[in-house]
Design a protein around this motif. Structure first.
Motif, short mmCIF file in Angstrom:
data_model
loop_
_atom_site.label_atom_id
_atom_site.label_comp_id
_atom_site.label_asym_id
_atom_site.label_seq_id
_atom_site.Cartn_x
_atom_site.Cartn_y
_atom_site.Cartn_z
N ASN A 218 70.16 108.92 61.92
CA ASN A 218 69.64 109.05 63.23
C ASN A 218 70.14 108.29 64.05
OD1 ASN A 218 68.13 111.34 62.42
ND2 ASN A 218 66.39 110.31 61.77
N ALA A 219 70.25 106.96 63.79
CA ALA A 219 70.43 105.84 64.59
C ALA A 219 72.02 106.05 65.28
CB ALA A 219 70.41 104.71 64.00
N ILE A 373 62.98 96.36 51.45
CA ILE A 373 63.92 96.74 52.52
C ILE A 373 64.06 95.78 53.52
CG2 ILE A 373 64.36 98.48 54.54
CD1 ILE A 373 64.58 99.50 51.47
N GLY A 374 65.06 95.44 53.89
CA GLY A 374 65.40 94.61 55.12
C GLY A 374 66.15 95.34 56.25
N ARG A 375 65.53 94.81 57.42
CA ARG A 375 66.12 95.74 58.62
C ARG A 375 66.42 94.78 59.78
NH1 ARG A 375 65.65 101.15 59.10
NH2 ARG A 375 63.82 101.10 57.83
N TYR A 376 67.36 95.15 60.54
CA TYR A 376 67.95 94.26 61.71
C TYR A 376 68.48 95.10 62.72
CZ TYR A 376 69.92 90.33 64.35
OH TYR A 376 70.12 89.41 65.50
N ASP A 377 67.70 95.07 64.19
CA ASP A 377 68.35 95.85 64.84
C ASP A 377 69.54 94.84 65.66
OD1 ASP A 377 66.69 98.00 64.69
OD2 ASP A 377 65.30 97.25 65.88
N ALA A 391 74.35 98.20 70.13
CA ALA A 391 73.92 99.45 69.59
C ALA A 391 74.25 99.23 67.95
CB ALA A 391 74.64 100.50 69.73
N GLY A 392 73.06 99.84 67.23
CA GLY A 392 73.27 99.81 65.74
C GLY A 392 72.09 98.99 64.95
N VAL A 410 75.36 99.04 57.44
CA VAL A 410 75.63 98.27 58.37
C VAL A 410 76.27 99.15 59.39
CG1 VAL A 410 76.90 96.08 59.36
CG2 VAL A 410 76.09 96.30 56.85
N LEU A 411 75.46 99.46 60.52
CA LEU A 411 75.88 100.37 61.77
C LEU A 411 76.03 99.25 62.74
CD1 LEU A 411 76.42 102.96 63.05
CD2 LEU A 411 73.93 103.08 63.44
N ALA A 412 77.34 98.89 62.95
CA ALA A 412 77.64 97.88 64.17
C ALA A 412 79.21 97.55 64.22
CB ALA A 412 76.80 96.32 63.49
N THR A 413 79.43 96.98 65.23
CA THR A 413 80.93 96.70 65.58
C THR A 413 81.41 96.00 64.45
OG1 THR A 413 80.61 97.00 67.92
CG2 THR A 413 82.47 95.61 67.15
N ASN A 414 82.52 96.27 63.79
CA ASN A 414 83.18 95.67 62.71
C ASN A 414 82.35 95.81 61.61
OD1 ASN A 414 85.38 94.83 64.17
ND2 ASN A 414 84.53 93.07 65.02
N ALA A 415 81.62 96.70 61.41
CA ALA A 415 80.86 96.85 60.08
C ALA A 415 81.66 96.97 58.90
CB ALA A 415 80.07 97.96 60.12
#
Length: 457
Positions: A218-219, A373-377, A391-392, A410-415
């Motif tokens: 969804n993200a 669960i670990g989560r980081y925006d 974003a991510g 990992v949804l991020a730049t350079n993931a």
């Protein structure tokens, strides 16, 4: 004409080429057969040209964002044909390099043509390539896959795009209907959108990126929607037809909902290239979908016949195909210790990228693990704010009993690069606290990774 060798390797993909060269260096007599281009899907229409095209699209996208960084760029135009030509040129350069690596050598010897097994004689496999017959003590199948084409009435009358022919299409679609919301569909949907096309992704399932947890999918969908990509989920495509001015797709269970588009891209999976290899002449077992069954050492049910890369099923990635070469080399000319029992990461090369390794949360709970669960925006990352890439999200799945990392997204730049810190930890069998307590030189790692593990609940 008949020849003999120790190994015939059918298919010059990411496993076949290095294996041919390594076995030849080890003193084996090797013949590599390739019917078209060396390099497999990665070099010819997959990783190499697609990442080149995606790089052009990202440059156009970032140029349009110039104002966010205080940089005034009056206008941005994307020359679609020039972008395609650049990607083609890079693929061609890679092919040329591979061709040169087989020039002026008889071992490994490269034979061009379609190879087909023709039974066994005197304990050797007979392999026919045109009028040429080769007797081989052992055979490796590395023929890869091709786009799986769904049975949609009317599709056969449409000049549709797919992963194997997109480089041949230098005309930018006005409105592209992307059938399939997996990795290929999402990467290419964003590429065409950034080139200026309207894009609608049509996915039969309830979410895009079907192998991911719903929150990650969804993200990613939200990010793509923010770029103007449209989505139709839980939507089968029942018919496709042309009315002279464009294409009309009949959607929904009864096909009554219509979507008008100028072009269609089919991204509904891959099909193994095993249907014309003569496997039946030596008794090789395949699945109903044509996958060659192998054990953890890549041995088929027929002694002396191996399979590597996408054609054997499992994770279908360039890096796993290349690792298959190392497995085969270990089995044939090493200590036999290397097997397919390995941790396989992968990435979806959207922007931002989605890097993944190990279990999803759904996988872990289904397997009965006690889960944290670990989560980081990424919007909380100072580094992400500095470079304008907020974003991510990062999500870590941890075994609550052992503190070992079961999986990470990992949804991020350079993931694709960032996820490797989790891969290393998982391969080492070390707990997540190793990351938490470490000093990180990269600000994103220091903020994102330590915050993720500190927030585990």
């Amino acid at each position: 004409m008949e020849d003999s060798c120790d190994f015939v390797i059918i298919g010059g993909g990411q496993a076949g080429i290095p294996l041919a060269q390594a076995l030849a260096s080890a003193g084996r007599k090797i013949v590599l057969v390739e019917r078209k281009h060396l390099g497999g899907s990665c070099v010819n229409f997959g990783c190499t040209p697609s990442k080149a095209a995606i790089a052009s699209a990202r440059l156009a996208h970032m140029s349009r964002r110039g104002g966010e960084f205080g940089i005034g760029i009056a206008s941005v135009t994307a020359d679609f044909e020039a972008v395609i030509n650049r990607a083609r040129s890079i693929a061609q350069n890679s092919r040329t390099h591979l061709d040169h690596s087989f020039a002026n050598t008889n071992n490994p010897r490269l034979v061009r043509g379609h190879a087909r097994l023709d039974g066994k004689i005197d304990g050797c496999f007979r392999v026919r390539v045109g009028e040429h017959t080769i007797a081989a003590k052992e055979v490796v199948i590395n023929t890869g896959t091709r786009s799986a084409i769904p049975n949609i009435p009317g599709l056969e009358h449409v000049k549709f795009i797919h992963a194997g022919n997109w480089l041949e299409r230098a005309e930018r679609p006005d409105h592209l209907a992307m059938i399939g919301g997996g990795a290929i569909g999402l990467e290419m949907a964003q590429f065409y959108r950034r080139m200026g096309s309207r894009v609608t992704v049509i996915e039969f399932g309830s979410q895009i990126a079907g192998h991911e947890d719903a929150d990650i999918a969804n993200a990613l969908q939200t990010i793509l929607q923010n770029e103007g990509i449209e989505f139709r989920l839980r939507t089968p495509v029942k018919t496709i037809r042309s009315d002279g001015s464009g294409l009309i797709l009949g959607l929904g269970e009864d096909g009554s909902s219509q979507l008008r588009a100028t072009h269609v891209f089919v991204a509904t999976g891959r099909f193994p290239n095993t249907d014309d290899l003569g496997l039946e002449t030596v008794g090789v077992a395949t699945s109903e979908h044509g996958i060659i069954g192998v054990d953890e050492r890549l041995v088929s049910n027929v002694k002396g016949l191996w399979a590597a890369g996408d054609v054997r099923g499992g994770p279908q990635f360039t890096h796993t195909s290349w690792d298959d070469y190392r497995i085969l080399l270990s089995q044939v000319a090493g200590d036999g210790s290397r097997t397919t029992k390995r941790i396989v990461p992968y990435a979806v090369f959207t922007d931002p990228e989605l890097g993944r390794v190990g279990m999803t949360e759904v996988d872990a709970r289904r397997a009965g693990y006690p889960v944290k669960i670990g989560r980081y925006d990424m919007s909380d990352s100072g580094k992400a704010s500095e470079i304008g890439e907020t974003a991510g999200v990062i999500k870590i799945v941890i075994d609550a009993g052992t503190n070992l990392i079961l999986g990470a997204a990992v949804l991020a730049t350079n993931a694709a690069e960032l996820v490797h810190i989790y891969i290393t930890l998982m391969n080492a069998g070390a707990p997540y606290t190793v990351i938490r307590d470490a000093i990180h030189i990269h600000p994103t790692l220091a903020e994102a990774l330590q915050s993720v593990v500190a927030d585990v609940k």
